[in-house]
Design an enzyme around this catalytic site. Structure first.
Site, PDB file in Angstrom:
ATOM      1  N   ASP A 303       0.973  -1.424   0.295  1.00 28.14           N
ATOM      2  CA  ASP A 303      -0.477   0.382  -0.291  1.00 28.14           C
ATOM      3  C   ASP A 303       1.058   1.533   0.173  1.00 28.14           C
ATOM      4  OD1 ASP A 303       0.816  -0.784   3.083  1.00 28.14           O
ATOM      5  OD2 ASP A 303      -0.314   0.907   3.442  1.00 28.14           O
ATOM      6  N   GLU A 304       0.114   2.443  -0.090  1.00 29.94           N
ATOM      7  CA  GLU A 304       0.929   3.593  -0.106  1.00 29.94           C
ATOM      8  C   GLU A 304       1.905   3.452  -1.140  1.00 29.94           C
ATOM      9  OE1 GLU A 304      -2.164   5.216   3.087  1.00 29.94           O
ATOM     10  OE2 GLU A 304      -0.261   4.440   4.344  1.00 29.94           O
ATOM     11  N   SER A 305       2.605   3.002  -1.693  1.00 31.12           N
ATOM     12  CA  SER A 305       3.870   3.810  -2.917  1.00 31.12           C
ATOM     13  C   SER A 305       3.875   4.584  -3.216  1.00 31.12           C
ATOM     14  CB  SER A 305       4.390   2.309  -2.776  1.00 31.12           C
ATOM     15  OG  SER A 305       5.931   1.796  -3.375  1.00 31.12           O
TER      16      SER A 305
END
Length: 509
Positions: A303-305
């Site tokens: 997530d949230e890369s």
């Protein structure tokens, strides 16, 4: 409607005519084979509070007692039937897990002081240990019923995790997802990369450092298994990795180690997705994690890369998912991993967007199903338990369209969120709690309870009226019907010493 209060709501509960069953000094617990371990667990709960000997065995006696029976031909391995009356209580299930869930219901049929944490063998004076005469038939709606505990942003002890396991087991949740690494800390010993805990484990948002040794982790796994809870470990990749980047320079783009981090902003970190060292790291960490995890799942984050291109991210998660699958485990990833159309077959997506999903989140979630996997639902605006309550912002955050009330946490259906996602593709539901603002298990409990009870009922109980697969008696399922059962359950939380928020939206007893 029954006057008997149970959460999560069973499929069917019928009050029977006749006297209740009364536990007394002559009572015994009858169990044999695989059922004996559940009998021992039940005896361990009842003996300290009642003072009764409650022998566990298979011999029939004249005195009324509690009978735990496994009948393998029963339909659902997690389901059970419970029949009580003056001659005793009988719980029947297809597996020991089903019996265990039936025992959690039986606990709620006893008076609330059965949960009182007492020292020694002192009994609770003057309590009539009566179980009303009922017939309950029950089975879960979803196979995967989870809670997630973030132990990376702040440090929690083995005892803390065990306490949370006991709390979620009472609600028939059967998976504990441990978020073990993030920008702020690395919390699990990895022998082949020791600086992950020496450096990456030295910090947290609110205090000092710490980590679980392999022996600690094994203790947690064993304790959870005794409560039919499967540990799902998460190592977040390729983002949320600053603790690892501070530990090993070679994981960084440019080869220079970062500083340790105690902030709460996200999205700024990434491993070097093309470096040979990064893939040695992924291989080693996944191998060691798989070796120490008997359960079927490994969670690899995703997530949230926010600093990688979509192409680089997709290539990384595709390869990482295959490393995980090669370890013999089924990989779980946050829904962003669905950007790749080349995941290991059967990879499971965990949806964390909103009740009204953004188009990309919906598409990425459906990608897992198209690749032979399934989906776990954790919509942030109703199942993230760290979001503020409407009447309290002492702890938690409000980014996920917060605050979140208990009614909001209860009033959603997993099969009605992602357009095109069929119910048979939903593996289950998970309530997540992120701990940036929480120091100690008391803070976690305050934010989780009572909202986690609402999410647990969504995961276990029949579909609400008007949705596909709804049970014939599901028309009565509503927040108005749930509220009095929830406030009655709070008496058990009081007895157990579990902290909870007495939110103003409920009429507490």
């Amino acid at each position: 409607m029954s006057s008997i209060s149970v959460v999560p709501a069973p499929v069917s509960l019928t009050e029977r005519a006749g006297d209740p069953f009364r536990l007394d000094a002559a009572s015994a617990i009858h169990a044999r084979g695989e059922a004996a371990a559940v009998g021992d667990y039940l005896a361990g709960l009842l003996r300290p509070r009642t003072g009764f000997a409650l022998p566990v065995g298979s011999d029939e006696v004249d005195a009324a007692g509690i009978r735990l029976t496994i009948e393998p031909d029963s339909a659902d391995p997690d389901g059970y039937t419970l029949l009580s009356g003056p001659d005793g209580v009988t719980i029947t299930a297809a597996s020991a897990a089903g019996l265990f869930h039936g025992v959690q219901t039986l606990r709620q049929l006893f008076p609330a002081p059965i949960e009182a944490p007492l020292a020694g063998d002192t009994d609770v004076v003057g309590v009539d240990w009566a179980v009303p005469a009922v017939h309950i038939t029950d089975a879960p709606r979803f196979a995967y019923r989870g809670a997630m505990l973030d132990v990376a942003r702040n440090v929690f002890s083995v005892a803390d995790v065990k306490r949370y396991i006991d709390a979620i087991a009472l609600l028939k949740l059967n998976h504990l997802h441990l978020h073990l690494s993030d920008d702020q800390g690395w919390r699990l010993q990895i022998d082949s990369w020791p600086r992950l805990t020496e450096i990456g484990g030295s910090t947290s948002v609110l205090g000092g450092g710490g980590f679980f040794t392999k022996a600690d982790y094994a203790e947690i796994v064993e304790y959870a298994a005794g409560r039919f809870v499967t540990i799902v470990p998460e190592i977040d990749l390729p983002g949320h990795t600053n603790a690892a980047l501070a530990s090993y320079a070679e994981l960084n783009i440019g080869g220079v180690a970062t500083s340790t981090y105690r902030g709460i902003e996200v999205g700024m970190s990434t491993v070097d997705t093309t470096a040979e060292a990064t893939w040695r790291f992924v291989d080693d960490v996944v191998r060691e994690l798989a070796e120490m995890t008997p359960g079927p799942y490994l969670h690899l984050g995703g997530d949230e890369s926010l600093t990688l291109s979509a192409e680089d991210f997709a290539r990384f998660v595709a390869r990482a998912s295959r490393v995980g699958a090669a370890s013999g485990k089924t990989v779980i990833g946050w829904h962003e991993m669905g950007q790749s159309g080349d995941l290991a077959p059967g990879t499971i997506g965990q949806y964390w967007d909103y009740l009204v999903p953004r188009a990309d989140a919906a598409a990425h979630t459906l990608s897992f199903v198209e690749q032979g996997g399934s989906v776990i639902l954790s919509p942030a605006d109703v199942s993230y338990l760290d979001i503020h309550y409407p009447d309290s912002d002492r702890l938690g955050q409000d980014w996920a369209d917060g605050p979140t009330s208990v009614e909001q946490a209860y009033s959603w259906d997993p099969a009605a969120i992602v357009p095109g996602l069929a119910e048979e593709a939903v593996l289950g539901v998970e309530a997540a709690i992120w701990t940036e603002t929480m120091l100690g298990m008391g803070d976690v409990e305050f934010m989780a309870f009572p909202r986690i009870v609402a999410v647990a009922e969504i995961a276990w109980s029949p579909a609400p009226f008007g949705t596909p697969g709804a049970a014939p008696d599901a028309a009565e399922r509503s927040f108005a019907e749930f509220s009095p059962r929830l406030t009655a359950f709070a008496e058990r939380l009081d007895a157990l010493g579990i902290r909870y928020h007495r939110t103003a939206e409920l009429a507490w007893r």
